[in-house]
Every structure is written in C-alpha cells, then in structure tokens.
Design a protein around this motif. Structure first.
Motif, PDB file in Angstrom:
ATOM      1  N   ASN A   1     -35.974  19.640 -13.186  1.00 16.39           N
ATOM      2  CA  ASN A   1     -34.541  19.630 -12.943  1.00 16.39           C
ATOM      3  C   ASN A   1     -33.817  19.005 -14.134  1.00 16.39           C
ATOM      4  N   ILE A   2     -32.492  19.041 -14.089  1.00 18.16           N
ATOM      5  CA  ILE A   2     -31.661  18.468 -15.140  1.00 18.16           C
ATOM      6  C   ILE A   2     -31.009  17.209 -14.584  1.00 18.16           C
ATOM      7  N   GLY A   3     -31.111  16.104 -15.312  1.00 15.59           N
ATOM      8  CA  GLY A   3     -30.544  14.844 -14.851  1.00 15.59           C
ATOM      9  C   GLY A   3     -29.287  14.476 -15.612  1.00 15.59           C
ATOM     10  N   LEU A   4     -28.308  13.926 -14.892  1.00 15.18           N
ATOM     11  CA  LEU A   4     -27.083  13.390 -15.483  1.00 15.18           C
ATOM     12  C   LEU A   4     -26.914  11.968 -14.969  1.00 15.18           C
ATOM     13  N   GLU A   5     -26.843  11.003 -15.865  1.00 20.27           N
ATOM     14  CA  GLU A   5     -26.766   9.599 -15.474  1.00 20.27           C
ATOM     15  C   GLU A   5     -25.358   9.078 -15.751  1.00 20.27           C
ATOM     16  N   PHE A   6     -24.584   8.869 -14.681  1.00 23.58           N
ATOM     17  CA  PHE A   6     -23.239   8.323 -14.810  1.00 23.58           C
ATOM     18  C   PHE A   6     -23.308   6.839 -14.439  1.00 23.58           C
ATOM     19  N   PRO A   7     -23.342   5.940 -15.422  1.00 25.19           N
ATOM     20  CA  PRO A   7     -23.558   4.512 -15.160  1.00 25.19           C
ATOM     21  C   PRO A   7     -22.573   3.939 -14.143  1.00 25.19           C
ATOM     22  N   GLY A   8     -23.145   3.234 -13.164  1.00 26.42           N
ATOM     23  CA  GLY A   8     -22.332   2.585 -12.153  1.00 26.42           C
ATOM     24  C   GLY A   8     -21.809   3.500 -11.059  1.00 26.42           C
ATOM     25  N   GLU A   9     -22.134   4.796 -11.150  1.00 26.71           N
ATOM     26  CA  GLU A   9     -21.621   5.743 -10.160  1.00 26.71           C
ATOM     27  C   GLU A   9     -22.729   6.574  -9.522  1.00 26.71           C
ATOM     28  N   PHE A  10     -23.235   7.579 -10.258  1.00 22.05           N
ATOM     29  CA  PHE A  10     -24.216   8.494  -9.667  1.00 22.05           C
ATOM     30  C   PHE A  10     -25.303   8.881 -10.657  1.00 22.05           C
ATOM     31  N   HIS A  11     -26.485   9.108 -10.108  1.00 21.86           N
ATOM     32  CA  HIS A  11     -27.550   9.779 -10.838  1.00 21.86           C
ATOM     33  C   HIS A  11     -27.641  11.189 -10.260  1.00 21.86           C
ATOM     34  N   VAL A  12     -27.256  12.175 -11.047  1.00 26.50           N
ATOM     35  CA  VAL A  12     -27.199  13.562 -10.590  1.00 26.50           C
ATOM     36  C   VAL A  12     -28.469  14.294 -11.008  1.00 26.50           C
ATOM     37  N   ASP A  13     -29.111  14.961 -10.058  1.00 26.19           N
ATOM     38  CA  ASP A  13     -30.244  15.839 -10.343  1.00 26.19           C
ATOM     39  C   ASP A  13     -29.862  17.260  -9.941  1.00 26.19           C
TER      40      ASP A  13
END
Length: 377
Positions: free
Chosen positions: A118-130
């Motif tokens: 999968n592709i991960g997006l790390e938004f600090p302090g909010e969400f870890h999106v997969d």
C-alpha cells in the motif's frame, strides 16, 4: 450488581471510549482528507484512475477507532478500487503511488506502505493514511497486492472489507435501538455517530483494542489483530443492552476459547481467510488466553468494587498500565466526577442511548461523596 452501579460503570466505560475515539473535529478532518485524496487520485486524465472508487476500511468504517498509545496519529485506511482488472499488482501499486507523488503536499509525507502492498501518507499529529490499490473480483470481494518478501514478487490476494462492515453492522442490530436501515456498501466514508448513539458492540471492540495495545507490547508476542478482535466480539455478542454486560460476556467467552477454536476463526465475509494465523504459535495463544483470563478477573473485581478509588485502580491496570503521556482512565474518571458534581442534586449523569442526552443515573450517584464511597452514610 445493583442497577445504579451498573449504570455508573457503563457511563465510565463509555467515557473511556470517548477518550479513545476521534473527536468531532478530527472526524471532520478525516472526512475532508478522504475527500481531497479521492479528488486527487481520480482527477487526472493521464492515468486509468478517473473512475476509481476510494472508500475507508477497518476501524474507521466500523467506527471503532482507538487512539494509538505511542503516537498522536490515528490510522485512516483506504481502498482505491479501479475497474481495470488487467493490471498486475505491482503495476497498479506503482501507478497509484506515482499519481499521489505528483501532489506537492502528499509528496512531502509519502512513505512506503506496510508490507509493501500500500501507499502510506504520514500527517504528523493528525493521521497515518494507508491507501491500498485494488481490483474487483466477485461480488463484494476484491483483490489487493500481496508481497512475498522471500521471493520479492507480487501476487493478488482476496479480501472483503465492505462485506465485513456489513457483517459487523448486522451483529450490531442485536441492540434493540439499532436502526433496521442498512447502510449501503458503497458508503465511501461513514456518518460518524456521537458517543450516545454508538452501540455496545462498537464500544466493546474499542475497549478490547485498547486492552490489546496496553497488554501486548512485547514484540516477541504477536498481538491479536483488530479484525480478529472485532470478529470474536461480533460472534459472541448476544445483544446485551449495556456496555459492561457485553464486555464481560464477550471477554469470558474469549478467555474460554481452545486452541482449535482460535486457529479456526475465519473472516465472516471471506470464509477462506483464517484470521488467527499468529495464534498458531502456542506461546502466542497461551499469552492471549492468560491475558484474557486476567481481564475477566479484573472485570469481576470491577463488578464488586466499593469505591471510585477501586474503579480507578482497576481500570488503569487494564487500559493505562505502563502508558506514558495522556491517560484515558484518569481523564474519564475526572469527567465522570465533574458530571457527578454538576448533577448530583438531580442525579442525572448517565448517557441515554435513545435520545443521545444525559439521563437519570439514580440514587447510586447521589451517594458518591467526598470519601469516594459508593454508598455513603
């Protein structure tokens, strides 16, 4: 256990769940983030993604989110379903990643996804999106990339997140106030309900996932997955109308499971999928059962507790042990005490499931006094 005491325990446990789940502000951010990602992925003519259907899965879909122990970011899991079934899994994964990387905001937070599927997006302090790319298979079943680290090759793996959501909602209907209206399987992002309108089964799953996070910190012992916890809970939920009774019943049945019971638990929405493979390890299974029995013992102590001090101590042992930073039990007990202080004349602090408002708790609360005794003089 007297009715007033049960209502008090229900209220405290619900406040614990409230501390664990997304706030209204976070829910709005999650929904906006999902909408923005949908628009970006499907907004280019260069890729075969224009008609991609992107929906949330997992705890966000079943509304059983739990704040992580060691980080601020909640998990926001999505599936990017494309119509073209001719893609190889690695090609589709590369295509979706490439499109996401073209966004200057997403490019800065782009991470390699878990297990390279999968592709991960790390938004600090909010969400870890997969974001998991997928293609249709049959019915509600889809196929997602599966990476074999031994051979370094990709293959397709069947899964059914939307089918699981429907199964879970059907189990929730055992609660008498649950609407008979079934949400469409194609709801990309669910309408989140306030705490008062959540069902006992949802709250039980939240509490058990928190218990899992606190009690399975040893990396040598595989923790039970969220879908395994949700499945065990759904299968053993008997329609209890209050949270404490549902938690006690499900936990007791969980602790009584045999090794064969455990390793044969299958995904109710995909019967070919075994959910407890890590529990095939005898050490993992024994640890799980031992910790489940310990939880049963703590719930029995909670049932027979005589003061708020006892309740606080027991709940901290279950849900906050060895946790640094913000502690959900301490905050929940504090809020409960605040409600008691504000409403003790009318004794009105429990949450009414039918109206979503605070309603009468009864004499039990009115007898909570400065000495932290339930019964007073």
């Amino acid at each position: 256990m007297i009715e007033q005491k049960r209502e008090a325990l229900d209220t405290i446990l619900m406040l614990v769940c409230n501390e664990l789940q997304l706030s209204a502000t976070q829910e709005k951010k999650a929904k906006k983030m999902h909408e923005d990602i949908c628009k970006w992925i499907s907004g280019s003519e260069k890729y075969d993604l224009k008609e991609a259907y992107i929906f949330v899965q997992g705890s966000m879909a079943t509304q059983t989110t739990v704040r992580p122990l060691t980080k601020e970011e909640y998990d926001l899991d999505m599936v990017c379903l494309v119509r073209n079934t001719n893609y190889t899994p690695d090609r589709l994964l590369s295509l979706v990643r490439k499109r996401i990387a073209e966004n200057p905001v997403y490019a800065k937070v782009l991470k390699e996804g878990e297990h390279k599927r999968n592709i991960g997006l790390e938004f600090p302090g909010e969400f870890h999106v997969d974001i998991v790319p997928a293609i249709p298979y049959t019915g509600k079943i889809i196929k997602i990339p599966n990476y074999d680290k031994n051979t370094g090759t990709y293959s397709w793996k069947s899964t059914n997140p939307q089918g699981f959501k429907i199964w879970f909602e059907e189990k929730m209907k055992k609660f008498q106030f649950f609407s008979n209206k079934t949400a469409t399987v194609y709801d990309a992002f669910p309408e989140f309900k306030p705490l008062a309108f959540m069902k006992p089964l949802q709250n039980v799953v939240q509490l058990l996932k928190r218990w899992r996070d606190v009690n399975f910190t040893n990396k040598k012992i595989a923790p039970p997955s969220s879908i395994l916890i949700s499945t065990i809970s759904g299968k053993n939920y008997n329609g209890e109308q209050n949270l404490f009774s549902a938690l006690k019943n499900i936990t007791k049945k969980m602790s009584d499971m045999s090794y064969d019971d455990m390793i044969n638990i299958r995904n109710p929405s995909l019967p070919t999928e075994l959910l407890a493979k890590p529990m095939c390890n005898i050490s993992n299974f024994k640890t799980f059962i031992d910790k489940s029995k310990e939880l049963v013992s703590n719930l029995e102590k909670l049932e027979h507790s005589q003061s708020m001090i006892e309740i606080n101590s027991i709940l901290e042992n279950v849900f906050d042990e060895n946790v640094t930073g913000r502690r959900v039990v301490k905050d929940s007990i504090s809020k409960y005490g605040h409600l008691v202080s504000k409403q003790k004349e009318a004794s009105n602090i429990t949450i009414n499931k039918t109206t979503g408002t605070l309603s009468a708790l009864g004499a039990f609360v009115s007898k909570v006094n400065s000495s932290n005794s339930f019964y007073g003089d």
